[in-house]
Enzyme design. Structure first.
Site, PDB file in Angstrom:
ATOM      1  N   CYS A 149       0.814  -1.217   0.000  1.00 15.32           N
ATOM      2  CA  CYS A 149       0.000   0.000   0.000  1.00 15.32           C
ATOM      3  C   CYS A 149       0.850   1.270   0.000  1.00 15.32           C
ATOM      4  O   CYS A 149       0.323   2.355  -0.187  1.00 15.32           O
ATOM      5  CB  CYS A 149      -0.947   0.001   1.204  1.00 15.32           C
ATOM      6  SG  CYS A 149      -0.118   0.235   2.789  1.00 15.32           S
ATOM      7  N   HIS A 207       0.074  11.214  16.150  1.00 16.93           N
ATOM      8  CA  HIS A 207      -0.564  10.519  15.032  1.00 16.93           C
ATOM      9  C   HIS A 207       0.415   9.508  14.431  1.00 16.93           C
ATOM     10  O   HIS A 207       1.571   9.820  14.165  1.00 16.93           O
ATOM     11  CB  HIS A 207      -0.970  11.535  13.962  1.00 16.93           C
ATOM     12  CG  HIS A 207      -1.492  10.920  12.704  1.00 16.93           C
ATOM     13  ND1 HIS A 207      -2.751  10.369  12.613  1.00 16.93           N
ATOM     14  CD2 HIS A 207      -0.921  10.760  11.487  1.00 16.93           C
ATOM     15  CE1 HIS A 207      -2.932   9.910  11.383  1.00 16.93           C
ATOM     16  NE2 HIS A 207      -1.833  10.134  10.683  1.00 16.93           N
ATOM     17  N   HIS A 261      -3.480   4.940  10.192  1.00 14.36           N
ATOM     18  CA  HIS A 261      -4.873   4.497  10.253  1.00 14.36           C
ATOM     19  C   HIS A 261      -4.953   2.976  10.272  1.00 14.36           C
ATOM     20  O   HIS A 261      -4.026   2.291   9.842  1.00 14.36           O
ATOM     21  CB  HIS A 261      -5.657   5.050   9.061  1.00 14.36           C
ATOM     22  CG  HIS A 261      -5.850   6.527   9.137  1.00 14.36           C
ATOM     23  ND1 HIS A 261      -4.939   7.411   8.624  1.00 14.36           N
ATOM     24  CD2 HIS A 261      -6.836   7.268   9.695  1.00 14.36           C
ATOM     25  CE1 HIS A 261      -5.364   8.649   8.859  1.00 14.36           C
ATOM     26  NE2 HIS A 261      -6.517   8.589   9.503  1.00 14.36           N
ATOM     27  N   ASP A 281      -4.114 -11.989   4.411  1.00 13.56           N
ATOM     28  CA  ASP A 281      -3.936 -13.248   5.136  1.00 13.56           C
ATOM     29  C   ASP A 281      -3.139 -12.985   6.415  1.00 13.56           C
ATOM     30  O   ASP A 281      -1.962 -13.295   6.507  1.00 13.56           O
ATOM     31  CB  ASP A 281      -3.226 -14.272   4.253  1.00 13.56           C
ATOM     32  CG  ASP A 281      -3.143 -15.635   4.901  1.00 13.56           C
ATOM     33  OD1 ASP A 281      -3.934 -15.911   5.819  1.00 13.56           O
ATOM     34  OD2 ASP A 281      -2.265 -16.420   4.493  1.00 13.56           O
ATOM     35  N   ARG A 318      -5.193  -4.046   8.895  1.00 12.45           N
ATOM     36  CA  ARG A 318      -3.980  -3.435   8.343  1.00 12.45           C
ATOM     37  C   ARG A 318      -3.766  -2.122   9.070  1.00 12.45           C
ATOM     38  O   ARG A 318      -4.518  -1.178   8.904  1.00 12.45           O
ATOM     39  CB  ARG A 318      -4.105  -3.206   6.840  1.00 12.45           C
ATOM     40  CG  ARG A 318      -2.884  -2.500   6.248  1.00 12.45           C
ATOM     41  CD  ARG A 318      -2.941  -2.446   4.738  1.00 12.45           C
ATOM     42  NE  ARG A 318      -4.146  -1.814   4.230  1.00 12.45           N
ATOM     43  CZ  ARG A 318      -4.239  -0.514   3.887  1.00 12.45           C
ATOM     44  NH1 ARG A 318      -3.199   0.289   4.005  1.00 12.45           N
ATOM     45  NH2 ARG A 318      -5.385  -0.032   3.426  1.00 12.45           N
ATOM     46  N   CYS A 337      -1.868   0.783   8.955  1.00 10.52           N
ATOM     47  CA  CYS A 337      -1.118   1.510   7.938  1.00 10.52           C
ATOM     48  C   CYS A 337      -0.445   2.696   8.638  1.00 10.52           C
ATOM     49  O   CYS A 337      -1.106   3.678   8.989  1.00 10.52           O
ATOM     50  CB  CYS A 337      -2.092   1.967   6.861  1.00 10.52           C
ATOM     51  SG  CYS A 337      -1.330   2.788   5.476  1.00 10.52           S
TER      52      CYS A 337
END
Length: 133
Positions: free
Chosen positions: A65, A102, A105, A113, A119, A121
């Site tokens: 990503c 921060h 997300h 899997d 996730r 991120c």
């Protein structure tokens, strides 16, 4: 866990402009630009602002990503989650529980899997990697 609190001026003095933008203003680094996106080093990922342990390399996976992805934090209390309605979306923001910086997300149900189907991120600039001995 002892909370870390600093004034805005102290954060600005401690962090680089890019670190401040992401950690203190909930910014996002450019995809595929962060130093930990493709890292395979075994170790502990800590909050760049306060040093708190956030993630372990064993929970890092390749999501392709553009940002480092983890399927869970190292401790359930290490990260706080908040609803984020910025940019016309509804997302779950991850923040360091110790200093409220921060991190990125959390997304669920994407079909990776992983044991959690999550996730996390996370911006590389929000982290430092402490390699295992």
């Amino acid at each position: 866990m002892e909370k870390v609190t600093r004034t805005d001026a102290q954060w600005r003095e401690l962090l680089s402009p890019e670190e401040y933008r992401v950690l203190r203003q909930a910014g996002t680094e450019a995809p595929f630009a962060g130093e930990y996106t493709d890292t395979k080093t075994v170790g502990v990922y800590r909050c760049r602002a306060c040093g708190a342990e956030l993630f372990r390399s064993a929970a890092k996976f390749e999501s392709h990503c553009g940002w480092p992805s983890f399927y869970e934090p190292s401790d359930g209390d290490a990260v706080t989650l908040l609803e984020d309605r910025s940019h016309g979306m509804v997302r779950v923001e991850a923040r360091c529980a110790r200093c409220d910086s921060h991190l990125g997300h959390v997304f669920t149900g994407e079909g990776y899997d992983t044991p959690t189907d999550e996730r996390w991120c996370i911006n590389s600039v929000s982290l430092t990697l402490e390699p295992a001995q």
